[in-house]
Motif scaffolding. Sequence first.
Motif, PDB file in Angstrom:
ATOM      1  N   ALA A 106     -28.610 -22.335  96.343  1.00  0.00           N
ATOM      2  CA  ALA A 106     -28.938 -22.606  94.946  1.00  0.00           C
ATOM      3  C   ALA A 106     -28.345 -21.516  94.067  1.00  0.00           C
ATOM      4  CB  ALA A 106     -30.452 -22.663  94.774  1.00  0.00           C
ATOM      5  N   VAL A 107     -28.128 -21.856  92.826  1.00  0.00           N
ATOM      6  CA  VAL A 107     -27.606 -20.903  91.854  1.00  0.00           C
ATOM      7  C   VAL A 107     -28.715 -19.930  91.503  1.00  0.00           C
ATOM      8  CG1 VAL A 107     -26.598 -20.669  89.551  1.00  0.00           C
ATOM      9  CG2 VAL A 107     -26.094 -22.680  90.939  1.00  0.00           C
ATOM     10  N   PRO A 108     -28.415 -18.633  91.512  1.00  0.00           N
ATOM     11  CA  PRO A 108     -29.439 -17.683  91.084  1.00  0.00           C
ATOM     12  C   PRO A 108     -29.918 -18.054  89.673  1.00  0.00           C
ATOM     13  CG  PRO A 108     -27.536 -16.533  91.976  1.00  0.00           C
ATOM     14  CD  PRO A 108     -27.179 -17.986  91.883  1.00  0.00           C
ATOM     15  N   SER A 109     -31.127 -17.703  89.370  1.00  0.00           N
ATOM     16  CA  SER A 109     -31.726 -18.059  88.087  1.00  0.00           C
ATOM     17  C   SER A 109     -30.728 -17.878  86.959  1.00  0.00           C
ATOM     18  CB  SER A 109     -32.947 -17.180  87.841  1.00  0.00           C
ATOM     19  OG  SER A 109     -33.502 -17.510  86.592  1.00  0.00           O
ATOM     20  N   GLN A 110     -30.578 -18.931  86.179  1.00  0.00           N
ATOM     21  CA  GLN A 110     -29.659 -18.874  85.051  1.00  0.00           C
ATOM     22  C   GLN A 110     -30.312 -19.496  83.832  1.00  0.00           C
ATOM     23  OE1 GLN A 110     -26.150 -21.070  86.072  1.00  0.00           O
ATOM     24  NE2 GLN A 110     -27.200 -22.995  86.258  1.00  0.00           N
ATOM     25  N   GLU A 111     -29.987 -18.943  82.714  1.00  0.00           N
ATOM     26  CA  GLU A 111     -30.450 -19.547  81.466  1.00  0.00           C
ATOM     27  C   GLU A 111     -29.608 -20.799  81.248  1.00  0.00           C
ATOM     28  OE1 GLU A 111     -33.139 -18.470  79.833  1.00  0.00           O
ATOM     29  OE2 GLU A 111     -33.344 -16.963  81.381  1.00  0.00           O
ATOM     30  N   HIS A 112     -29.718 -21.399  80.129  1.00  0.00           N
ATOM     31  CA  HIS A 112     -29.043 -22.670  79.854  1.00  0.00           C
ATOM     32  C   HIS A 112     -27.540 -22.537  79.665  1.00  0.00           C
ATOM     33  CE1 HIS A 112     -33.013 -24.320  79.493  1.00  0.00           C
ATOM     34  NE2 HIS A 112     -33.319 -23.346  78.653  1.00  0.00           N
ATOM     35  N   GLU A 113     -27.025 -21.328  79.744  1.00  0.00           N
ATOM     36  CA  GLU A 113     -25.625 -21.072  79.395  1.00  0.00           C
ATOM     37  C   GLU A 113     -24.610 -21.717  80.339  1.00  0.00           C
ATOM     38  OE1 GLU A 113     -22.800 -17.211  78.778  1.00  0.00           O
ATOM     39  OE2 GLU A 113     -24.932 -17.025  78.388  1.00  0.00           O
ATOM     40  N   HIS A 114     -24.803 -21.628  81.634  1.00  0.00           N
ATOM     41  CA  HIS A 114     -23.780 -22.090  82.576  1.00  0.00           C
ATOM     42  C   HIS A 114     -24.307 -23.211  83.461  1.00  0.00           C
ATOM     43  CE1 HIS A 114     -21.343 -18.757  81.322  1.00  0.00           C
ATOM     44  NE2 HIS A 114     -22.277 -17.903  81.660  1.00  0.00           N
TER      45      HIS A 114
ATOM     46  N   TYR B 198     -22.925 -25.755  84.305  1.00  0.00           N
ATOM     47  CA  TYR B 198     -21.879 -26.401  85.081  1.00  0.00           C
ATOM     48  C   TYR B 198     -21.722 -25.772  86.465  1.00  0.00           C
ATOM     49  CZ  TYR B 198     -19.438 -22.686  82.525  1.00  0.00           C
ATOM     50  OH  TYR B 198     -19.083 -21.497  81.954  1.00  0.00           O
ATOM     51  N   ILE B 199     -22.488 -24.745  86.788  1.00  0.00           N
ATOM     52  CA  ILE B 199     -22.457 -24.183  88.139  1.00  0.00           C
ATOM     53  C   ILE B 199     -23.526 -24.898  88.961  1.00  0.00           C
ATOM     54  CG2 ILE B 199     -22.743 -22.132  89.559  1.00  0.00           C
ATOM     55  CD1 ILE B 199     -21.754 -20.478  87.171  1.00  0.00           C
ATOM     56  N   LYS B 200     -23.068 -25.577  90.004  1.00  0.00           N
ATOM     57  CA  LYS B 200     -23.952 -26.423  90.812  1.00  0.00           C
ATOM     58  C   LYS B 200     -24.544 -25.670  92.007  1.00  0.00           C
ATOM     59  CE  LYS B 200     -23.675 -31.056  92.750  1.00  0.00           C
ATOM     60  NZ  LYS B 200     -22.789 -32.209  92.904  1.00  0.00           N
ATOM     61  N   GLY B 201     -23.795 -24.726  92.549  1.00  0.00           N
ATOM     62  CA  GLY B 201     -24.271 -23.997  93.717  1.00  0.00           C
ATOM     63  C   GLY B 201     -23.245 -22.978  94.177  1.00  0.00           C
ATOM     64  N   ILE B 202     -23.604 -22.267  95.235  1.00  0.00           N
ATOM     65  CA  ILE B 202     -22.717 -21.270  95.821  1.00  0.00           C
ATOM     66  C   ILE B 202     -22.450 -21.683  97.272  1.00  0.00           C
ATOM     67  CG2 ILE B 202     -22.404 -18.825  96.370  1.00  0.00           C
ATOM     68  CD1 ILE B 202     -22.790 -19.376  93.347  1.00  0.00           C
ATOM     69  N   GLY B 203     -21.179 -21.953  97.566  1.00  0.00           N
ATOM     70  CA  GLY B 203     -20.802 -22.359  98.916  1.00  0.00           C
ATOM     71  C   GLY B 203     -20.415 -21.156  99.749  1.00  0.00           C
TER      72      GLY B 203
ATOM     73  N   ARG C  59     -17.533 -19.697  97.475  1.00  0.00           N
ATOM     74  CA  ARG C  59     -16.894 -20.517  96.452  1.00  0.00           C
ATOM     75  C   ARG C  59     -17.994 -20.925  95.469  1.00  0.00           C
ATOM     76  NH1 ARG C  59     -13.541 -18.669  99.129  1.00  0.00           N
ATOM     77  NH2 ARG C  59     -11.690 -19.596 100.046  1.00  0.00           N
ATOM     78  N   ILE C  60     -17.713 -20.751  94.203  1.00  0.00           N
ATOM     79  CA  ILE C  60     -18.649 -21.192  93.180  1.00  0.00           C
ATOM     80  C   ILE C  60     -18.408 -22.684  92.996  1.00  0.00           C
ATOM     81  CG2 ILE C  60     -19.353 -20.978  90.769  1.00  0.00           C
ATOM     82  CD1 ILE C  60     -18.293 -18.040  90.943  1.00  0.00           C
ATOM     83  N   ILE C  61     -19.415 -23.481  93.290  1.00  0.00           N
ATOM     84  CA  ILE C  61     -19.278 -24.928  93.213  1.00  0.00           C
ATOM     85  C   ILE C  61     -19.655 -25.380  91.803  1.00  0.00           C
ATOM     86  CG2 ILE C  61     -20.073 -27.133  94.125  1.00  0.00           C
ATOM     87  CD1 ILE C  61     -20.537 -25.638  96.807  1.00  0.00           C
ATOM     88  N   LEU C  62     -18.713 -26.063  91.183  1.00  0.00           N
ATOM     89  CA  LEU C  62     -18.908 -26.504  89.807  1.00  0.00           C
ATOM     90  C   LEU C  62     -19.348 -27.966  89.765  1.00  0.00           C
ATOM     91  CD1 LEU C  62     -15.678 -24.944  88.274  1.00  0.00           C
ATOM     92  CD2 LEU C  62     -17.983 -23.978  88.288  1.00  0.00           C
ATOM     93  N   ASP C  63     -20.182 -28.275  88.805  1.00  0.00           N
ATOM     94  CA  ASP C  63     -20.584 -29.649  88.544  1.00  0.00           C
ATOM     95  C   ASP C  63     -19.549 -30.213  87.584  1.00  0.00           C
ATOM     96  OD1 ASP C  63     -21.694 -31.967  87.357  1.00  0.00           O
ATOM     97  OD2 ASP C  63     -23.713 -31.275  87.837  1.00  0.00           O
TER      98      ASP C  63
END
Length: 155
Positions: free
Chosen positions: A118-126, A128-133, A140-144
């Motif tokens: 899972a993506v570490p806690s993020q505010e509403h800014e990013h 488009y980051i779906k997860g960390i592979g 690899r930063i997995i993008l939505d």
Amino acid sequence: MNSYFEEQIEENDTISEKYITFYIDKEYYAIEIKYVLEIIGIQPITEIPKTPEFIKGIINLRGKIIPVMDVRTKFNKEFVQYHERTCIIVVEVDRVPTGLIVDGVSEVLKIEDHMISAVPSQEHEHTYIKGIGRIGEDIRIILDCKELIDGIEIY
């Protein structure tokens, strides 16, 4: 799509858990292969006035007008001149094609669900980051893809 990538996909008929990986600077990202139509070299881009800085304009791809977005600029990284490795990943979301300008494309990887954190806690800014592979020692930063291009309107 580039024949190198087609060969990698044909090894296994399914595109489930397959990602195209690309880089910006020294960071690697991934998007689901199901969104990718093709990968092309950088092309002449017609600028569109009054668009966000990351929208570079439009290209004419075999008679189809496609908006192009510079992912480097979208990620607030310093602009660099396009070079021989710069390419456009043409994706399609909800039947709308969009070009993503990236520094270069790396490879097609299979990233299974258990390899994605899972993506570490993020505010509403990013959003488009779906997860960390996790691929061995690499990540690899997995993008939505849908969120990445959400709201791109040029006309």
